[in-house]
Design an enzyme around this catalytic site. Sequence first.
Site, PDB file in Angstrom:
ATOM      1  N   GLY A  94       0.839  -1.216   0.000  1.00 29.11           N
ATOM      2  CA  GLY A  94       0.000   0.000   0.000  1.00 29.11           C
ATOM      3  C   GLY A  94       0.865   1.253   0.000  1.00 29.11           C
ATOM      4  O   GLY A  94       0.542   2.250   0.645  1.00 29.11           O
TER       5      GLY A  94
ATOM      6  N   ILE B 218      -2.474  -7.414  -1.524  1.00 23.99           N
ATOM      7  CA  ILE B 218      -2.485  -8.084  -0.212  1.00 23.99           C
ATOM      8  C   ILE B 218      -3.390  -9.310  -0.201  1.00 23.99           C
ATOM      9  O   ILE B 218      -3.226 -10.209   0.633  1.00 23.99           O
ATOM     10  CB  ILE B 218      -2.872  -7.079   0.901  1.00 23.99           C
ATOM     11  CG1 ILE B 218      -2.561  -7.653   2.282  1.00 23.99           C
ATOM     12  CG2 ILE B 218      -4.355  -6.686   0.812  1.00 23.99           C
ATOM     13  CD1 ILE B 218      -2.524  -6.659   3.394  1.00 23.99           C
TER      14      ILE B 218
ATOM     15  N   TYR C  23     -15.071  -1.254   9.717  1.00 23.52           N
ATOM     16  CA  TYR C  23     -13.678  -0.788   9.864  1.00 23.52           C
ATOM     17  C   TYR C  23     -13.147  -1.179  11.247  1.00 23.52           C
ATOM     18  O   TYR C  23     -12.077  -1.775  11.373  1.00 23.52           O
ATOM     19  CB  TYR C  23     -13.651   0.729   9.697  1.00 23.52           C
ATOM     20  CG  TYR C  23     -12.283   1.358   9.750  1.00 23.52           C
ATOM     21  CD1 TYR C  23     -11.326   1.077   8.790  1.00 23.52           C
ATOM     22  CD2 TYR C  23     -11.964   2.283  10.742  1.00 23.52           C
ATOM     23  CE1 TYR C  23     -10.078   1.686   8.821  1.00 23.52           C
ATOM     24  CE2 TYR C  23     -10.723   2.903  10.774  1.00 23.52           C
ATOM     25  CZ  TYR C  23      -9.787   2.594   9.819  1.00 23.52           C
ATOM     26  OH  TYR C  23      -8.552   3.204   9.847  1.00 23.52           O
TER      27      TYR C  23
ATOM     28  N   LYS D 121     -10.230  -3.853  12.380  1.00 24.34           N
ATOM     29  CA  LYS D 121      -9.056  -3.395  13.144  1.00 24.34           C
ATOM     30  C   LYS D 121      -8.898  -4.183  14.453  1.00 24.34           C
ATOM     31  O   LYS D 121      -7.783  -4.531  14.840  1.00 24.34           O
ATOM     32  CB  LYS D 121      -9.134  -1.883  13.409  1.00 24.34           C
ATOM     33  CG  LYS D 121      -8.937  -1.022  12.166  1.00 24.34           C
ATOM     34  CD  LYS D 121      -7.561  -1.228  11.550  1.00 24.34           C
ATOM     35  CE  LYS D 121      -7.299  -0.336  10.365  1.00 24.34           C
ATOM     36  NZ  LYS D 121      -6.064  -0.710   9.634  1.00 24.34           N
TER      37      LYS D 121
END
Length: 317
Positions: free
Chosen positions: A8, A54, A142, A146
């Site tokens: 990234g 990824i 999200y 995480k």
Amino acid sequence: MKNVLIIGSTGQIGSELTMELRRRYKGDIVAGYIPGAEPKGVLQESGPSVIVDITNAKQIAEAVSKYKIDTIYNLAALLSATAEAKPQLAWKIGVDGLFNVLEVAREQHCAVFTPSSIGVFGNNTPKDKTPQDTIRNPRTMYGVTKVSGELLSDYYFIRFGVDTRSVRFPGLISYTTPPGGGTTDYAVDIYYSAVRGQKFVCPIAAGTYMDMMYMPDALHAAIQLMEADPSRLVHRNSFNIASMSFDPEIIFKAIKKEVPSFEMEYKVDPLRQEIADSWPNSLDDTCAREEWDWKPRYDLGSMTQDMLSHLKEKLLK
Ligand code: AKB
């Protein structure tokens, strides 16, 4: 000599972290990118780059083996608002992708840095000076990715000895590569409006406090943590770090001090507001300070002056 792979590398953090690592280390600092997001300009010219998606474990393994990589910075992610629009993709990149990275790291003996976020916290978490070890119950995809990433990274350290480390980034502010699809993006966009002489339309309501950080401090945090003495680390995935907390009114006033004609109005985005309301007002970063000497350099005033002067150069030349 360090050989580092940045997955990234052309994103908001990656584009600056790759250059910072190239300034600091000899060895191959390899910019991993996906087709359509190729490195350009100095990022492309200053070191090797390689296609690394990824979600493709073989591509990661081949890049790590080819360049004898010892450290992977895994920066692939969808930000919070985009992750709500594309939850399946957010999981695929954030959790399945991380699993691929950790497996390659286990097999080829690499250290791994993966950013976490203030998004790991939710409505039941203490809001002010949120402690390091507390309730992590996000209701966003999200946040779910995480928290899963933090748990998975700690698992790989405890079970396999993979050297995994992470920080919970607040909203990151920079003048180089804009973020996209985040809840804290307004704190970057507001500077662009000020420099362009436009009225800023703020998508987050007055009184909504969130932690924010200037990019040079964020880069420093990532590198400093990866260089930290492992015997001092009680925590690993992931450390609270903090440098400033403000609401839209406070950042507006800081900019208006430098640009007196600047104006702002509100048009609240319900999705971003709901996410912001579920996040802490401010984090307690005592553990990062004690375990690896974390200390930010910028506050709102010094960041604002630096942002405005760089954006004037970039936009008004
Ligand atoms: C976002 O707003 O999604 C990110 C973050 C705080 O993790 N900037």
